[in-house]
Motif scaffolding. Sequence first.
Motif, PDB file in Angstrom:
ATOM      1  N   ALA A  39       6.803 -20.673  15.366  1.00 53.64           N
ATOM      2  CA  ALA A  39       6.064 -20.294  16.429  1.00 53.64           C
ATOM      3  C   ALA A  39       6.784 -19.222  17.479  1.00 53.64           C
ATOM      4  CB  ALA A  39       6.050 -21.530  17.621  1.00 53.64           C
ATOM      5  N   GLY A  40       7.976 -19.097  17.598  1.00 56.29           N
ATOM      6  CA  GLY A  40       8.696 -18.009  18.016  1.00 56.29           C
ATOM      7  C   GLY A  40       8.322 -16.617  17.132  1.00 56.29           C
ATOM      8  N   SER A  41       8.705 -16.826  15.813  1.00 59.08           N
ATOM      9  CA  SER A  41       8.324 -15.609  15.178  1.00 59.08           C
ATOM     10  C   SER A  41       6.883 -15.063  14.979  1.00 59.08           C
ATOM     11  CB  SER A  41       8.704 -15.953  13.584  1.00 59.08           C
ATOM     12  OG  SER A  41       7.791 -15.880  12.818  1.00 59.08           O
ATOM     13  N   ALA A  42       6.062 -16.009  15.383  1.00 58.66           N
ATOM     14  CA  ALA A  42       4.494 -15.345  15.452  1.00 58.66           C
ATOM     15  C   ALA A  42       4.541 -14.857  16.856  1.00 58.66           C
ATOM     16  CB  ALA A  42       3.813 -16.441  15.378  1.00 58.66           C
ATOM     17  N   ALA A  43       4.889 -15.287  17.691  1.00 57.28           N
ATOM     18  CA  ALA A  43       5.007 -14.664  19.237  1.00 57.28           C
ATOM     19  C   ALA A  43       5.761 -13.316  19.188  1.00 57.28           C
ATOM     20  CB  ALA A  43       5.612 -15.641  20.234  1.00 57.28           C
ATOM     21  N   ALA A  44       6.581 -13.109  18.470  1.00 57.35           N
ATOM     22  CA  ALA A  44       7.105 -11.710  18.184  1.00 57.35           C
ATOM     23  C   ALA A  44       6.459 -10.777  17.208  1.00 57.35           C
ATOM     24  CB  ALA A  44       8.522 -12.129  18.171  1.00 57.35           C
ATOM     25  N   GLY A  45       5.421 -11.394  16.518  1.00 49.16           N
ATOM     26  CA  GLY A  45       4.781 -10.389  15.511  1.00 49.16           C
ATOM     27  C   GLY A  45       5.516 -10.165  14.243  1.00 49.16           C
ATOM     28  N   ARG A  46       6.189 -11.361  13.842  1.00 46.86           N
ATOM     29  CA  ARG A  46       7.067 -11.276  12.659  1.00 46.86           C
ATOM     30  C   ARG A  46       6.941 -12.510  12.022  1.00 46.86           C
ATOM     31  NH1 ARG A  46      12.898 -12.770  14.348  1.00 46.86           N
ATOM     32  NH2 ARG A  46      13.503 -11.770  12.504  1.00 46.86           N
ATOM     33  N   SER A  47       7.318 -12.625  10.710  1.00 50.59           N
ATOM     34  CA  SER A  47       7.220 -13.870   9.950  1.00 50.59           C
ATOM     35  C   SER A  47       8.547 -14.176   9.682  1.00 50.59           C
ATOM     36  CB  SER A  47       6.637 -13.470   8.468  1.00 50.59           C
ATOM     37  OG  SER A  47       7.230 -12.574   7.687  1.00 50.59           O
ATOM     38  N   LEU A  48       8.682 -15.284   8.980  1.00 45.79           N
ATOM     39  CA  LEU A  48      10.028 -16.087   8.585  1.00 45.79           C
ATOM     40  C   LEU A  48      10.402 -15.559   7.158  1.00 45.79           C
ATOM     41  CD1 LEU A  48       9.858 -19.351  10.260  1.00 45.79           C
ATOM     42  CD2 LEU A  48      11.038 -17.322  11.186  1.00 45.79           C
ATOM     43  N   ASP A  49       9.568 -14.647   6.330  1.00 40.90           N
ATOM     44  CA  ASP A  49       9.935 -14.426   5.055  1.00 40.90           C
ATOM     45  C   ASP A  49      11.470 -13.770   5.130  1.00 40.90           C
ATOM     46  OD1 ASP A  49       7.438 -14.957   4.296  1.00 40.90           O
ATOM     47  OD2 ASP A  49       6.811 -13.162   4.245  1.00 40.90           O
ATOM     48  N   GLY A  50      12.332 -14.049   4.310  1.00 37.95           N
ATOM     49  CA  GLY A  50      13.715 -13.686   4.456  1.00 37.95           C
ATOM     50  C   GLY A  50      14.535 -14.288   5.376  1.00 37.95           C
ATOM     51  N   PHE A  51      13.938 -14.896   6.313  1.00 42.10           N
ATOM     52  CA  PHE A  51      14.752 -15.704   7.536  1.00 42.10           C
ATOM     53  C   PHE A  51      15.795 -16.948   6.735  1.00 42.10           C
ATOM     54  CE2 PHE A  51      15.677 -18.685  10.751  1.00 42.10           C
ATOM     55  CZ  PHE A  51      15.640 -18.001  11.681  1.00 42.10           C
ATOM     56  N   ASP A  52      17.090 -16.933   7.079  1.00 47.81           N
ATOM     57  CA  ASP A  52      17.925 -17.775   6.333  1.00 47.81           C
ATOM     58  C   ASP A  52      18.164 -18.928   7.433  1.00 47.81           C
ATOM     59  OD1 ASP A  52      19.849 -18.462   4.673  1.00 47.81           O
ATOM     60  OD2 ASP A  52      21.484 -17.218   5.168  1.00 47.81           O
ATOM     61  N   VAL A  53      17.790 -20.080   6.845  1.00 47.31           N
ATOM     62  CA  VAL A  53      18.069 -21.406   7.526  1.00 47.31           C
ATOM     63  C   VAL A  53      19.224 -22.187   6.700  1.00 47.31           C
ATOM     64  CG1 VAL A  53      17.281 -23.639   7.939  1.00 47.31           C
ATOM     65  CG2 VAL A  53      15.541 -21.778   7.811  1.00 47.31           C
ATOM     66  N   VAL A  54      20.219 -22.216   7.754  1.00 44.50           N
ATOM     67  CA  VAL A  54      21.625 -22.550   7.432  1.00 44.50           C
ATOM     68  C   VAL A  54      22.250 -23.731   7.902  1.00 44.50           C
ATOM     69  CG1 VAL A  54      24.038 -21.780   7.028  1.00 44.50           C
ATOM     70  CG2 VAL A  54      22.016 -20.105   6.914  1.00 44.50           C
TER      71      VAL A  54
END
Length: 349
Positions: free
Chosen positions: A203-218
Amino acid sequence: MQLALNLGYWGSGTHQDNVHLAQEAERLGYASVWAAEAYGSDAPTVLSWIAARTERIDVGSAVMQIPARTPATTAMTAATIDAMSGGRFRLGLGVSGPQVSEGWHGVRFDHPLARTREYVEIVRKVLSRGRLTYDGQHWTLPLPDGPGKSLQLTVHPVRESIPVYLAAIGPKNLELTGQIADGWLAIFYAPEHAAVALDRLRAGSAAAGRSLDGFDVVPTVPVVIGDDVAACADQVRSYAALYLGGMGSREKNFYNQLAVRMGFEAGAAKVQELFLDRQHRAAAAAVPHDFIDQTSLIGSQDRISDRLRVYADSGVTTLSVALPAGTAEERVQTLRSMADALDASGTGH
């Protein structure tokens, strides 16, 4: 999914033991090694020490405390470690909590989301090597009524951008992480409850107009390997009780609130009551077994390998191994066993 090593606080082992663990993690192909700070050892010094004694593995702060440093100081530190390590630094940030922020650093714990947003913006602006000007709610740079001038970072970072991770627990902080960060540093991550957190990130990423592609979940995950699952869980109890019971006040403990959202309300309340009453052993014994089992990797190597598939399927991209128990050699062996378990799970890359 790839593996990382979380050394925790530097005082949890001897200097040489921790260096040896980092070197063994590098040899085994772990992606990164992380260090924490609270009110003892600081993360940047530890990471510089580790980076000087390794060659390939990334070094990351999990976390550097936002109230401990000005954003410009954090950017200077990040640029320095990144340059000295040959481009291997990952900047993990967190607001800590009110007791540490106000009791140790003398910084009011107010407006944590707005402060974090502005902090990250300033850090990135410094690292971009533009002249630093900023007009925000919490920082104004340069100060408007004095001799301050707009300055530029003199160090040239090795990379165009240094990845920024945020430690986040609450729903709004998770949304902010999805908006502005390159990765999420999670604690007490349970795959069974991960969808709620990941939805907040999306939801946060969509609000910023970005995707979670490449986002690191650690997530940082305690690991204890052995045939007796209950005995392995016992090795994690003190660690869990410290966070659920002692990392915060009775009124505001983010880790305790997380356990409540996961369905462990009664257990979390009992652990906190006992811990704050200084009955630490009883608090550890009161941590629900299912909470430990869902948020740790315990049991045989085969059991852990099966569980790694669940973590990967839930959205984890880097699993950070924490070693709450064992001798120096046993901890090294756990790192090796985890590498084997990841191979057996078929989820590594």
